[in-house]
Enzyme design. Structure first.
Site, PDB file in Angstrom:
ATOM      1  N   TYR A 337     -38.620 -17.672  51.524  1.00 54.91           N
ATOM      2  CA  TYR A 337     -39.992 -18.116  51.754  1.00 54.91           C
ATOM      3  C   TYR A 337     -40.549 -17.417  52.996  1.00 54.91           C
ATOM      4  CZ  TYR A 337     -43.760 -21.707  52.034  1.00 54.91           C
ATOM      5  OH  TYR A 337     -44.961 -22.378  52.063  1.00 54.91           O
ATOM      6  N   CYS A 338     -41.691 -16.731  52.834  1.00 54.05           N
ATOM      7  CA  CYS A 338     -42.399 -16.094  53.946  1.00 54.05           C
ATOM      8  C   CYS A 338     -41.469 -15.096  54.666  1.00 54.05           C
ATOM      9  CB  CYS A 338     -42.954 -17.153  54.887  1.00 54.05           C
ATOM     10  SG  CYS A 338     -44.056 -16.537  56.172  1.00 54.05           S
ATOM     11  N   VAL A 339     -41.326 -15.208  56.007  1.00 52.43           N
ATOM     12  CA  VAL A 339     -40.464 -14.271  56.723  1.00 52.43           C
ATOM     13  C   VAL A 339     -39.010 -14.455  56.302  1.00 52.43           C
ATOM     14  CG1 VAL A 339     -40.173 -15.774  58.730  1.00 52.43           C
ATOM     15  CG2 VAL A 339     -39.883 -13.329  59.002  1.00 52.43           C
ATOM     16  N   GLY A 341     -38.199 -14.784  53.272  1.00 46.41           N
ATOM     17  CA  GLY A 341     -38.149 -13.885  52.122  1.00 46.41           C
ATOM     18  C   GLY A 341     -38.045 -12.430  52.537  1.00 46.41           C
TER      19      GLY A 341
END
Length: 602
Positions: A337-339, A341
């Site tokens: 998820y987000c950073v 990811g």
């Protein structure tokens, strides 16, 4: 005024004598706060730390726009004439409205702008004029930046962002006597709301040790493990980088292949476990998945030396090892998820180079791997600003959590800053309890080495997308990643913009399913099926460009979660007996949500 008197609010003072007494209290209270601030010894370091970006950067950037017009006086004159013409049109429109004509607006707020929803912004001629005058002025200032010649794209982007911040700050909705709701409340309550607002202001100044920390929700209404982050589970591993939480099964049999979730370390993991109704973790467990989540450490001085490679090695790769050890499964499915990811993507490139195939599939939630179109966060990233941030982190070894929170709040300053200035300090209200804003206020620090490398490698130089990033001596080439990939983007995402997330498929070497969720970076992801909110789009044929993809996409009502479940289920293996946390090779250390998530940042 418009002859339709029934549409005009009657602004009357309820009790003039009480109003006078209360205003005396307001002035006395304001003077007391001012005296306290004046008596507090100046702290240059605190003033320095309060800045989200260097002040000289703002002046230099806006100066570049000014210089562009100074070198072309004719263009400046044309811009000024355009502004005065719009003012003239507004003035005529206002007079026609006073005379009772039905007149359409000269300027209207953008869709989703909540500042001007009070009826008097439309029905009261004076407030309607103030609103439109402001909107015309703000848009003219934005056009000045857009039309400036001789400045580079990054400078233009920064200038537009700074102008927007200034425009947001000077909105008539932010001042007591030009906001109809505040004025109406002040007159009806004889100014008692202003007394309560100053009490809230004083409390927020004390909470921030002299630095204003605007309260967004009732922080006392929530407690981790009690009414937030309540899904049962155990911490089954920990090191100085993260705790690994294994959640208790919700079914008697589960899929053989476990699920490892890697959230961003910019915020705490429990955005995916806010409460039982919103919890993706709980829902995934109820679908028969064995769920593990990385809970990152809230770093302090001793973590300052850690790098992006350390977070790969001591974070994701170690978590993967432990998940497979705990379940005896041959492979794991992974969500980033987000950073988190971005870290997963780089790590998968590392594993591909090592011919390590222990990851079975990967899901990315609002994740960027190509940062060319990374949106307004790029405003804070250039050589000068990164060096400035590195200087702030040098002594402590980390960037304080409040600075990260301030930067993200500025991306939506009308919603996350100015709306609370009005609510808390002018209307004198306490913010409502809201678990999402509790999570948003529960900030984390950034380890100096990790943060610096992330800014330089990804945002500044975009080396991951260019296959130029090196981690532990291995060149990261995302094209070597051949895994089945589920890529979730959010249509209104201001942190990982849709055009940026769309590019993920172009950088990977395997088959990617793109799904676009309605709403933004958080609400688009945390959207349980039972809520029956928003929508998502799919395009089974795919497309080479985002515009073509959206044009051919099919809209589906509600949550994307069931679509993901249909995708992940055939990639999760056969059913086996449910695994209880702590009964395998990894023993339970403590109950979820663990102790790392409880650490508060300043």
């Amino acid at each position: 005024m418009n002859d339709g008197k029934s549409t005009q609010t009657d602004f009357r003072l309820a009790d003039p004598a009480q109003f006078a007494r209360n205003m005396a209290k307001v002035f006395e209270q304001a003077a007391q706060i001012a005296r306290h601030l004046a008596e507090t010894p100046p702290n240059p370091q605190a003033a320095f730390e309060a800045q989200v970006t260097p002040a000289e950067q703002v002046m230099k950037t806006l100066g570049a726009v000014a210089q562009s017009y100074a070198s072309d006086p004719q263009k400046l004159m044309e811009a000024q004439m355009k502004l005065w013409a719009s003012y003239g049109e507004l003035w005529q429109s206002a007079w026609r409205k006073v005379l009772g004509e039905e007149v359409g607006p000269v300027a209207s707020p953008e869709r989703g702008d909540k500042r001007f929803t009070d009826k008097d912004w439309q029905q009261n001629t004076i407030f309607d004029f103030l609103k439109q005058f402001y909107l015309l002025s703000a848009r003219w200032a934005g056009d000045l930046v857009k039309d400036a010649e001789g400045i580079d794209d990054h400078t233009r982007h920064k200038a537009r962002f700074y102008v927007d911040q200034i425009a947001n700050a000077v909105s008539p909705s932010n001042f007591a006597f030009t906001n109809p709701e505040v004025l109406r409340t002040t007159l009806a309550r004889n100014g008692a709301n202003l007394i309560e607002g100053l009490k809230n202001l004083e409390a927020d100044l004390k909470a921030g040790n002299g630095r204003l920390r605007i309260k967004q929700t009732d922080m006392s209404a929530f407690e981790l493990g009690k009414n937030v982050a309540t899904t049962p589970g155990k911490v089954v591993f920990q090191n100085d980088t993260f705790q690994l939480i294994q959640y208790s099964p919700a079914t008697e049999r589960v899929f053989d292949i476990p699920l490892l979730i890697v959230p961003p370390w910019i915020n705490k993991y429990y955005i995916l476990d806010l409460n039982p109704k919103k919890s993706f973790v709980r829902w995934a467990s109820e679908q028969g998945l064995t769920v593990f989540v990385v809970s990152w450490v809230n770093p302090d001085e001793k973590h300052g030396h850690k790098t992006f490679a350390d977070y790969m090695r001591d974070g994701f790769l170690t978590a993967l090892d432990k998940v497979l050890e705990a379940t005896a499964a041959p492979k794991a499915n992974v969500i980033g998820y987000c950073v988190g990811g971005s870290l997963v993507a780089a790590s998968l490139g590392y594993l591909a180079a090592k011919r390590d195939d222990r990851v079975n599939s990967v899901t990315f939630l609002t994740t960027q791997v190509d940062f060319e179109k990374a949106g307004d966060l790029r405003v804070f990233v250039d050589q000068e600003q990164i060096e400035w941030a590195e200087g702030r982190m040098k002594d402590r070894g980390y960037l304080a959590g409040r600075h990260v929170a301030d930067a993200f709040n500025m991306l939506r300053s009308n919603d996350l800053i100015w709306s609370y200035v009005v609510n808390n300090y002018m209307l004198g209200k306490e913010p409502m309890p809201f678990d999402l804003l509790y999570w948003n206020s529960d900030s984390t620090r950034m380890p100096a080495g990790v943060h610096s490398q992330y800014l330089r490698e990804c945002y500044l130089n975009n080396r991951m997308a260019k296959a130029q990033m090196t981690l532990d001596g291995v060149r990261i080439d995302l094209k070597k990643i051949k895994l089945p990939t589920y890529n979730l983007a959010a249509r209104e995402d201001h942190i990982a913009p849709l055009p940026s997330v769309f590019r993920l498929a172009e950088n990977f070497g395997g088959e990617t399913r793109l799904v676009v969720a309605g709403s933004g970076h958080i609400a688009g992801v945390v959207n349980p099926p039972d809520a029956q909110k928003y929508q998502y789009w799919t395009n089974e044929k795919g497309a080479a460009t985002l515009e073509e993809w959206l044009k051919g996409a099919t809209e589906h009502p509600g949550s994307w979660w069931p679509d993901w479940l249909a995708w992940i289920t055939p990639r999760s293996g056969k059913k086996v007996k449910a695994r209880l946390p702590g009964t395998g090779k990894l023993k339970a250390i403590e109950d979820a949500p663990g102790s790392y998530v409880l650490v508060k940042a300043e």
